[in-house]
Design a protein around this motif. Structure first.
Motif, PDB file in Angstrom:
ATOM      1  N   MET A  49      36.210  28.551  48.294  1.00  0.00           N
ATOM      2  CA  MET A  49      37.203  28.466  49.362  1.00  0.00           C
ATOM      3  C   MET A  49      36.569  28.580  50.741  1.00  0.00           C
ATOM      4  O   MET A  49      37.080  28.019  51.699  1.00  0.00           O
ATOM      5  N   CYS A  50      35.470  29.313  50.844  1.00  0.00           N
ATOM      6  CA  CYS A  50      34.805  29.579  52.133  1.00  0.00           C
ATOM      7  C   CYS A  50      33.303  29.345  52.003  1.00  0.00           C
ATOM      8  O   CYS A  50      32.498  30.263  52.200  1.00  0.00           O
ATOM      9  N   PRO A  51      32.885  28.127  51.674  1.00  0.00           N
ATOM     10  CA  PRO A  51      31.461  27.893  51.411  1.00  0.00           C
ATOM     11  C   PRO A  51      30.552  28.104  52.624  1.00  0.00           C
ATOM     12  O   PRO A  51      29.361  28.366  52.453  1.00  0.00           O
ATOM     13  N   GLU A  52      31.095  28.036  53.827  1.00  0.00           N
ATOM     14  CA  GLU A  52      30.286  28.279  55.025  1.00  0.00           C
ATOM     15  C   GLU A  52      30.017  29.768  55.222  1.00  0.00           C
ATOM     16  O   GLU A  52      29.140  30.150  55.994  1.00  0.00           O
ATOM     17  N   TRP A  53      30.770  30.614  54.544  1.00  0.00           N
ATOM     18  CA  TRP A  53      30.681  32.066  54.707  1.00  0.00           C
ATOM     19  C   TRP A  53      30.057  32.745  53.487  1.00  0.00           C
ATOM     20  O   TRP A  53      29.205  33.617  53.616  1.00  0.00           O
ATOM     21  N   VAL A  54      30.473  32.326  52.278  1.00  0.00           N
ATOM     22  CA  VAL A  54      30.011  32.957  51.037  1.00  0.00           C
ATOM     23  C   VAL A  54      29.157  31.963  50.254  1.00  0.00           C
ATOM     24  O   VAL A  54      29.618  30.886  49.886  1.00  0.00           O
ATOM     25  N   ARG A  55      27.904  32.341  50.012  1.00  0.00           N
ATOM     26  CA  ARG A  55      26.977  31.483  49.288  1.00  0.00           C
ATOM     27  C   ARG A  55      27.209  31.536  47.778  1.00  0.00           C
ATOM     28  O   ARG A  55      27.157  30.531  47.083  1.00  0.00           O
ATOM     29  N   GLU A  56      27.465  32.775  47.262  1.00  0.00           N
ATOM     30  CA  GLU A  56      27.559  32.930  45.810  1.00  0.00           C
ATOM     31  C   GLU A  56      28.467  34.101  45.449  1.00  0.00           C
ATOM     32  O   GLU A  56      28.482  35.120  46.129  1.00  0.00           O
ATOM     33  N   VAL A  57      29.206  33.932  44.352  1.00  0.00           N
ATOM     34  CA  VAL A  57      30.027  34.988  43.769  1.00  0.00           C
ATOM     35  C   VAL A  57      29.494  35.232  42.356  1.00  0.00           C
ATOM     36  O   VAL A  57      29.425  34.302  41.558  1.00  0.00           O
ATOM     37  N   THR A  58      29.104  36.479  42.066  1.00  0.00           N
ATOM     38  CA  THR A  58      28.532  36.824  40.764  1.00  0.00           C
ATOM     39  C   THR A  58      29.303  37.997  40.184  1.00  0.00           C
ATOM     40  O   THR A  58      29.423  39.048  40.825  1.00  0.00           O
ATOM     41  N   TRP A  59      29.792  37.830  38.961  1.00  0.00           N
ATOM     42  CA  TRP A  59      30.497  38.929  38.285  1.00  0.00           C
ATOM     43  C   TRP A  59      29.451  39.832  37.658  1.00  0.00           C
ATOM     44  O   TRP A  59      28.760  39.452  36.725  1.00  0.00           O
ATOM     45  N   VAL A  60      29.319  41.038  38.203  1.00  0.00           N
ATOM     46  CA  VAL A  60      28.326  42.016  37.770  1.00  0.00           C
ATOM     47  C   VAL A  60      28.779  42.727  36.504  1.00  0.00           C
ATOM     48  O   VAL A  60      27.986  43.018  35.617  1.00  0.00           O
ATOM     49  N   ASP A  61      30.079  43.016  36.437  1.00  0.00           N
ATOM     50  CA  ASP A  61      30.647  43.745  35.312  1.00  0.00           C
ATOM     51  C   ASP A  61      32.078  43.244  35.131  1.00  0.00           C
ATOM     52  O   ASP A  61      32.815  43.117  36.103  1.00  0.00           O
ATOM     53  N   GLY A  62      32.461  42.969  33.906  1.00  0.00           N
ATOM     54  CA  GLY A  62      33.826  42.505  33.654  1.00  0.00           C
ATOM     55  C   GLY A  62      33.974  41.014  33.908  1.00  0.00           C
ATOM     56  O   GLY A  62      33.025  40.257  33.789  1.00  0.00           O
ATOM     57  N   GLU A  63      35.187  40.642  34.305  1.00  0.00           N
ATOM     58  CA  GLU A  63      35.493  39.220  34.469  1.00  0.00           C
ATOM     59  C   GLU A  63      36.570  39.036  35.529  1.00  0.00           C
ATOM     60  O   GLU A  63      37.274  39.989  35.885  1.00  0.00           O
ATOM     61  N   PRO A  64      36.726  37.802  36.020  1.00  0.00           N
ATOM     62  CA  PRO A  64      37.754  37.548  37.034  1.00  0.00           C
ATOM     63  C   PRO A  64      39.143  37.950  36.544  1.00  0.00           C
ATOM     64  O   PRO A  64      39.485  37.757  35.376  1.00  0.00           O
ATOM     65  N   GLY A  65      39.919  38.536  37.451  1.00  0.00           N
ATOM     66  CA  GLY A  65      41.291  38.892  37.137  1.00  0.00           C
ATOM     67  C   GLY A  65      41.464  40.162  36.325  1.00  0.00           C
ATOM     68  O   GLY A  65      42.562  40.490  35.918  1.00  0.00           O
ATOM     69  N   LYS A  66      40.377  40.913  36.110  1.00  0.00           N
ATOM     70  CA  LYS A  66      40.448  42.131  35.295  1.00  0.00           C
ATOM     71  C   LYS A  66      40.180  43.362  36.165  1.00  0.00           C
ATOM     72  O   LYS A  66      39.127  43.473  36.804  1.00  0.00           O
ATOM     73  N   VAL A  67      41.136  44.289  36.160  1.00  0.00           N
ATOM     74  CA  VAL A  67      40.991  45.531  36.916  1.00  0.00           C
ATOM     75  C   VAL A  67      39.778  46.297  36.398  1.00  0.00           C
ATOM     76  O   VAL A  67      39.539  46.377  35.198  1.00  0.00           O
ATOM     77  N   GLY A  68      38.994  46.834  37.328  1.00  0.00           N
ATOM     78  CA  GLY A  68      37.792  47.573  36.977  1.00  0.00           C
ATOM     79  C   GLY A  68      36.532  46.726  37.006  1.00  0.00           C
ATOM     80  O   GLY A  68      35.421  47.265  36.996  1.00  0.00           O
ATOM     81  N   SER A  69      36.684  45.413  37.053  1.00  0.00           N
ATOM     82  CA  SER A  69      35.524  44.520  37.115  1.00  0.00           C
ATOM     83  C   SER A  69      34.839  44.646  38.471  1.00  0.00           C
ATOM     84  O   SER A  69      35.463  45.022  39.468  1.00  0.00           O
ATOM     85  N   SER A  70      33.552  44.316  38.503  1.00  0.00           N
ATOM     86  CA  SER A  70      32.781  44.341  39.748  1.00  0.00           C
ATOM     87  C   SER A  70      32.247  42.950  40.040  1.00  0.00           C
ATOM     88  O   SER A  70      31.743  42.271  39.146  1.00  0.00           O
ATOM     89  N   VAL A  71      32.349  42.567  41.303  1.00  0.00           N
ATOM     90  CA  VAL A  71      31.910  41.245  41.737  1.00  0.00           C
ATOM     91  C   VAL A  71      31.022  41.387  42.966  1.00  0.00           C
ATOM     92  O   VAL A  71      31.322  42.167  43.865  1.00  0.00           O
ATOM     93  N   LYS A  72      29.908  40.651  42.969  1.00  0.00           N
ATOM     94  CA  LYS A  72      28.983  40.691  44.099  1.00  0.00           C
ATOM     95  C   LYS A  72      29.096  39.393  44.880  1.00  0.00           C
ATOM     96  O   LYS A  72      28.993  38.304  44.301  1.00  0.00           O
ATOM     97  N   LEU A  73      29.300  39.522  46.187  1.00  0.00           N
ATOM     98  CA  LEU A  73      29.314  38.369  47.064  1.00  0.00           C
ATOM     99  C   LEU A  73      27.998  38.324  47.821  1.00  0.00           C
ATOM    100  O   LEU A  73      27.567  39.338  48.382  1.00  0.00           O
ATOM    101  N   THR A  74      27.361  37.170  47.810  1.00  0.00           N
ATOM    102  CA  THR A  74      26.179  36.945  48.628  1.00  0.00           C
ATOM    103  C   THR A  74      26.633  36.045  49.767  1.00  0.00           C
ATOM    104  O   THR A  74      27.091  34.917  49.541  1.00  0.00           O
TER     105      THR A  74
END
Length: 163
Positions: A49-74
């Motif tokens: 959605m914002c490729p000029e701002w966020v290079r990469e989205v990586t799920w560190v733990d869990g998965e999209p849409g799941k409470v408690g999951s962790s996501v790293k934005l580069t």
């Protein structure tokens, strides 16, 4: 005469010893079906959605849409922020998350945010709200930087997703 006197006023800002939070709010209308916008926000697809701002989205733990999951934005400038998902509501179309790690290190104790997608009922387009709460040790520069980055990101979303 008054304006000349005002330019010499200096404001001194000190952090509060009393816990208080700062709240920051931005919103935008996106000319795209609300289901599509919600699906991408729900899955934290900020790199799409914002490729000029966020290079990469990586799920560190869990998965999209799941409470408690962790996501790293580069981010494009190289910073990496890791968030923990606190709430996902398909009924209210709400995604809440908190900052758990920042590289380079952040100078605030706490950062929580909520993204909400509302359906514009006549044309099925999206109205997006992005709110952030900061701990009382967040400096005004950090809050204002967050404001302008959200404005830029929301405008990127609108450009990227508009049909």
């Amino acid at each position: 005469m008054l304006s000349a006197a005002i330019t010499h006023i200096k404001i001194i800002m000190e952090h509060s010893d009393i816990p208080v939070a700062s709240h920051q709010y931005e919103s935008i209308y996106i000319n795209c079906p609300s289901d599509k916008v919600w699906g991408m926000i729900r899955n934290f697809q900020l790199d799409q959605m914002c490729p000029e701002w966020v290079r990469e989205v990586t799920w560190v733990d869990g998965e999209p849409g799941k409470v408690g999951s962790s996501v790293k934005l580069t981010f494009q400038e190289g910073a990496q922020w890791t968030y923990r998902i606190l709430e996902v509501s398909d009924i209210r179309r709400t995604l809440a998350y908190e900052l758990v790690m920042a590289d380079p290190a952040s100078n605030m104790t706490a950062y929580q945010a909520v993204l909400k997608v509302f359906k514009e009922t006549i044309n099925n387009k999206a109205f997006v709200i992005w709110e952030t709460d900061f701990s009382n040790d967040a400096k005004a520069e950090v809050i204002m930087d967050n404001k302008y980055k959200k404005v830029d990101a929301l405008n990127m979303m609108a450009r990227t997703l508009s049909e």
